[in-house]
Design a protein around this motif. Sequence first.
Motif, mmCIF file in Angstrom:
data_model
loop_
_atom_site.group_PDB
_atom_site.id
_atom_site.type_symbol
_atom_site.label_atom_id
_atom_site.label_comp_id
_atom_site.label_asym_id
_atom_site.label_seq_id
_atom_site.Cartn_x
_atom_site.Cartn_y
_atom_site.Cartn_z
ATOM 1 N N ASN A 10 0.835 -1.179 -0.011
ATOM 2 C CA ASN A 10 0.051 0.073 -0.133
ATOM 3 C C ASN A 10 0.711 1.104 -0.054
ATOM 4 N N VAL A 11 1.938 1.410 0.954
ATOM 5 C CA VAL A 11 2.533 2.751 0.943
ATOM 6 C C VAL A 11 3.397 2.775 -0.006
ATOM 7 N N GLY A 12 4.157 1.614 -0.507
ATOM 8 C CA GLY A 12 5.014 1.816 -1.906
ATOM 9 C C GLY A 12 4.395 2.273 -3.069
ATOM 10 N N THR A 13 3.059 1.647 -3.107
ATOM 11 C CA THR A 13 2.336 2.007 -4.386
ATOM 12 C C THR A 13 1.818 3.463 -4.516
ATOM 13 N N HIS A 14 1.610 4.056 -3.261
ATOM 14 C CA HIS A 14 1.165 5.347 -3.040
ATOM 15 C C HIS A 14 2.353 6.382 -3.322
ATOM 16 N N LEU A 15 3.541 5.697 -2.919
ATOM 17 C CA LEU A 15 4.676 6.767 -3.031
ATOM 18 C C LEU A 15 5.268 6.725 -4.436
ATOM 19 N N SER A 16 4.891 5.472 -5.044
ATOM 20 C CA SER A 16 5.235 5.541 -6.473
ATOM 21 C C SER A 16 4.394 6.545 -7.475
ATOM 22 N N ASN A 17 2.898 6.477 -6.941
ATOM 23 C CA ASN A 17 2.008 7.325 -7.522
ATOM 24 C C ASN A 17 2.236 8.844 -7.492
ATOM 25 N N ALA A 18 2.691 9.168 -6.229
ATOM 26 C CA ALA A 18 3.056 10.399 -5.744
ATOM 27 C C ALA A 18 4.105 11.020 -6.520
ATOM 28 N N PHE A 19 5.357 10.259 -6.599
ATOM 29 C CA PHE A 19 6.508 10.479 -7.366
ATOM 30 C C PHE A 19 6.622 10.581 -8.826
ATOM 31 N N GLU A 20 5.396 9.800 -9.349
ATOM 32 C CA GLU A 20 5.598 9.451 -10.823
ATOM 33 C C GLU A 20 5.993 10.508 -11.564
ATOM 34 N N ALA A 21 5.311 11.593 -11.597
ATOM 35 C CA ALA A 21 5.606 12.799 -12.435
ATOM 36 C C ALA A 21 6.862 13.806 -11.949
ATOM 37 N N LYS A 22 7.335 13.514 -10.917
ATOM 38 C CA LYS A 22 8.026 14.358 -10.334
ATOM 39 C C LYS A 22 9.540 13.783 -10.080
ATOM 40 N N ALA A 23 9.885 12.649 -10.622
ATOM 41 C CA ALA A 23 11.134 12.014 -10.331
ATOM 42 C C ALA A 23 11.320 10.608 -10.927
ATOM 43 N N ASP A 24 12.507 10.243 -10.982
ATOM 44 C CA ASP A 24 12.936 9.006 -11.895
ATOM 45 C C ASP A 24 12.773 7.812 -10.940
ATOM 46 N N ILE A 25 11.544 7.182 -11.088
ATOM 47 C CA ILE A 25 11.085 6.110 -10.105
ATOM 48 C C ILE A 25 11.238 4.685 -10.759
ATOM 49 N N MET A 26 11.521 3.925 -9.797
ATOM 50 C CA MET A 26 11.776 2.483 -10.088
ATOM 51 C C MET A 26 11.060 1.461 -8.803
ATOM 52 N N MET A 27 10.107 0.825 -9.097
ATOM 53 C CA MET A 27 9.529 0.010 -8.269
ATOM 54 C C MET A 27 10.292 -1.467 -8.127
ATOM 55 N N VAL A 28 10.574 -1.778 -6.898
ATOM 56 C CA VAL A 28 11.543 -2.938 -6.656
ATOM 57 C C VAL A 28 10.815 -3.979 -5.981
ATOM 58 N N ASN A 29 10.808 -5.245 -6.492
ATOM 59 C CA ASN A 29 10.328 -6.378 -5.745
ATOM 60 C C ASN A 29 11.170 -6.784 -4.703
ATOM 61 N N PRO A 30 10.762 -6.560 -3.306
ATOM 62 C CA PRO A 30 11.538 -6.898 -2.203
ATOM 63 C C PRO A 30 12.182 -8.113 -1.864
#
Length: 257
Positions: A10-30
Amino acid sequence: MKIDIIGRGNVGTHLSNAFEAKADIMMVNPRTLQELRNDSDLYLLSVSDNVITDVAKRFKGKIGKDSVVAHTSGTTPLSAIQNMFGKTGVFYPLQTFSKDVKLDYSEIPFFIEGSEKDVENLLERAARMISDSVTKTDSAQRKDLHIASVLSCNFCNHLWAMSAEYLSAHGLDFKTLIPLIKETARKAAQGNPYCHQTGPAVRHDSKILEAHSQKLEENPELLDIYTLMSMSIMNHHPKTPANNSCGTKSENAKKKT
């Protein structure tokens, strides 16, 4: 800013959404860490508290020495990862998250902590990309915030769930309480919730309290909660209080739900 978000909950998904247009994001499988980049500016460990240290250990030595690693936990101290990397911190968003619920990220308060000044500066810069409320706190203060959050969010929601079950068992609909819940939250947002306490306990109305208790004998668990909460309210709102900044407690006690 290059940011790797380790965790897809939940937290990781929302952080990704928040930063999507503002930073170079990579979602990582823990679990696999396959997507992990070795040159990101910030690595956000957004996993369950009980695996923060274990996941961090698995990519120790695989990232640049100037990269910052921060977890997003409210209760886990900075020391849980501090000795694993050169630069560590905490990036805690104080909110309840569900993947399918849209949020206004600018309203979410972020609480940051860094192992050194330049870490705090980077975390603050990242937080201000998405939020209008950023505060520096240490691990002890953050734990206090988390405890208060559990009381205000998790406990209240549990009481709502129990109210829904109780009403359903008596042929009534929980939706009828929604206006009451909204008004209670609105008044609490105005300032000190103490000043807005209502109900039979704050009035020390023994007849209603006894009648409710007798009715709740059919549900011992709910009776225990009702009794404990009522006693706590009465202890905080004695019958003959002194004046305070929001009027006398006796005046507040006249207010009724």
